[in-house]
Motif scaffolding. Structure first.
Motif, short mmCIF file in Angstrom:
data_model
loop_
_atom_site.label_atom_id
_atom_site.label_comp_id
_atom_site.label_asym_id
_atom_site.label_seq_id
_atom_site.Cartn_x
_atom_site.Cartn_y
_atom_site.Cartn_z
N GLU A 1 -28.45 -10.74 2.78
CA GLU A 1 -27.65 -11.13 1.67
C GLU A 1 -26.18 -10.53 1.43
N CYS A 2 -25.16 -11.20 1.06
CA CYS A 2 -24.04 -10.72 0.82
C CYS A 2 -23.36 -11.32 -0.42
N VAL A 3 -22.19 -10.72 -0.81
CA VAL A 3 -21.22 -11.48 -1.95
C VAL A 3 -19.80 -11.73 -1.15
N LEU A 4 -19.31 -12.88 -1.19
CA LEU A 4 -18.21 -13.05 -0.63
C LEU A 4 -17.04 -13.15 -1.70
N ASN A 5 -16.39 -12.11 -1.85
CA ASN A 5 -15.21 -12.04 -3.11
C ASN A 5 -13.93 -12.16 -2.51
N LEU A 6 -13.58 -13.15 -3.17
CA LEU A 6 -11.94 -13.72 -2.86
C LEU A 6 -10.88 -13.09 -3.62
N PRO A 7 -10.06 -12.10 -3.13
CA PRO A 7 -8.89 -11.35 -3.90
C PRO A 7 -7.90 -12.50 -4.06
N SER A 8 -7.16 -12.26 -5.21
CA SER A 8 -5.98 -13.11 -5.30
C SER A 8 -4.85 -12.34 -4.63
N ALA A 9 -3.67 -12.95 -4.55
CA ALA A 9 -2.44 -12.17 -4.19
C ALA A 9 -2.23 -10.85 -4.93
N HIS A 10 -2.60 -10.65 -6.16
CA HIS A 10 -2.58 -9.58 -6.86
C HIS A 10 -3.44 -8.41 -6.36
N GLN A 11 -4.46 -8.53 -5.39
CA GLN A 11 -5.28 -7.84 -4.96
C GLN A 11 -4.83 -7.23 -3.64
N ALA A 12 -3.82 -7.48 -3.09
CA ALA A 12 -3.11 -7.19 -1.67
C ALA A 12 -3.23 -5.67 -1.63
N ASP A 13 -2.88 -4.72 -2.50
CA ASP A 13 -2.81 -3.25 -2.35
C ASP A 13 -4.28 -2.87 -2.17
N ALA A 14 -5.27 -3.41 -2.98
CA ALA A 14 -6.31 -2.93 -2.95
C ALA A 14 -7.21 -3.19 -1.69
N VAL A 15 -6.82 -4.56 -1.35
CA VAL A 15 -7.23 -4.71 0.18
C VAL A 15 -6.85 -4.03 1.17
#
Length: 241
Positions: free
Chosen positions: A63-77
């Motif tokens: 199992e997994c979740v594929l979470n898609l960040p937006s450009a706003h989450q670049a710092d978090a990534v």
């Protein structure tokens, strides 16, 4: 224009960033950024290094979740870059400056929220989160004894799709507005976003429902027949295959 022949070390010509959430043997969530992913219907393919904690968790739980960040989450990534949930840190990652980090959500400054059909949590801040189960594992470079086993591709089947309301196409219940969805893109190790639409696309004139996958109804059937927990949540299900 004449081509020139080159030998680039990487071929990351631009793919969406995905934060893959899984659950470890201790029950704690792991969160890993990847940029090797694509989707066909309600199936996805993700490429992951075989020595990663994500692979260990996927093999064990399915199992997994594929979470898609937006450009706003670049710092978090980026805060997750060069971190691993594997200890000891594999030699290949040590050479690249990775460090062991047991709490990836805290490091990234992201919020885990419960999923409805799988055990791994979703990322609250990501505009898209797809709950998935593993259907097959495909080795990469099986023809080369030096490369075989280093990277694995997981074929996953989507069971639930969650989106932030602001990226849904107005007046619809099941469509994403491409003018509002701005995924985080990795191109040759650098972060990019999307610009505006270039022009009308002929393919976009085809009604989306004509692409509907049988996996959509399969996911509904699977989840509709399962008993609810006392708190009303649907329990997660780990596939036996």
């Amino acid at each position: 224009m004449t081509h020139v022949e080159i030998e680039p070390n990487i071929l990351y010509f631009g793919t969406p960033v995905v934060l893959v959430s899984t659950v470890g043997v201790d029950g704690n969530p792991n969160l890993a950024p990847i940029s090797s992913a694509f989707w066909l219907g309600w199936r996805g393919m993700i490429g992951v290094g075989a020595s990663s904690q994500t692979v260990r968790n996927l093999r064990r739980t399915g199992e997994c979740v594929l979470n898609l960040p937006s450009a706003h989450q670049a710092d978090a990534v980026d805060r997750l870059a060069r971190t691993t949930g594997t200890t000891p840190v594999p030699e290949s990652k040590l050479r690249r400056g990775y460090r062991y980090e047991p709490d990836k959500f805290a490091v990234a400054g992201l919020t885990p929220v419960p999923s409805s059909s799988v055990a791994p949590p979703r990322v609250a801040e990501c505009p898209v989160a797809m709950e998935t189960v593993v259907e097959a594992i495909h080795p990469i470079a099986a023809d080369d004894e030096d490369l075989c086993g280093n990277i694995l591709c997981f074929e996953v089947r989507v069971r639930k799709v969650h989106v932030h309301p602001e990226i849904r196409l107005p007046g619809t219940t099941d469509r994403i507005d491409p003018d509002r969805w701005r995924p985080l893109i990795m191109s040759f190790q650098e972060f990019y976003g999307l610009g505006g639409k270039l022009r009308r696309s002929e393919l976009a004139q085809i009604p989306e429902h004509l692409y509907r996958s049988p996996d959509v109804d399969r996911a509904r059937r699977e989840l509709d027949v399962r008993p609810a927990e006392p708190d009303g949540r649907t329990p997660s299900m780990t596939p036996t295959a």
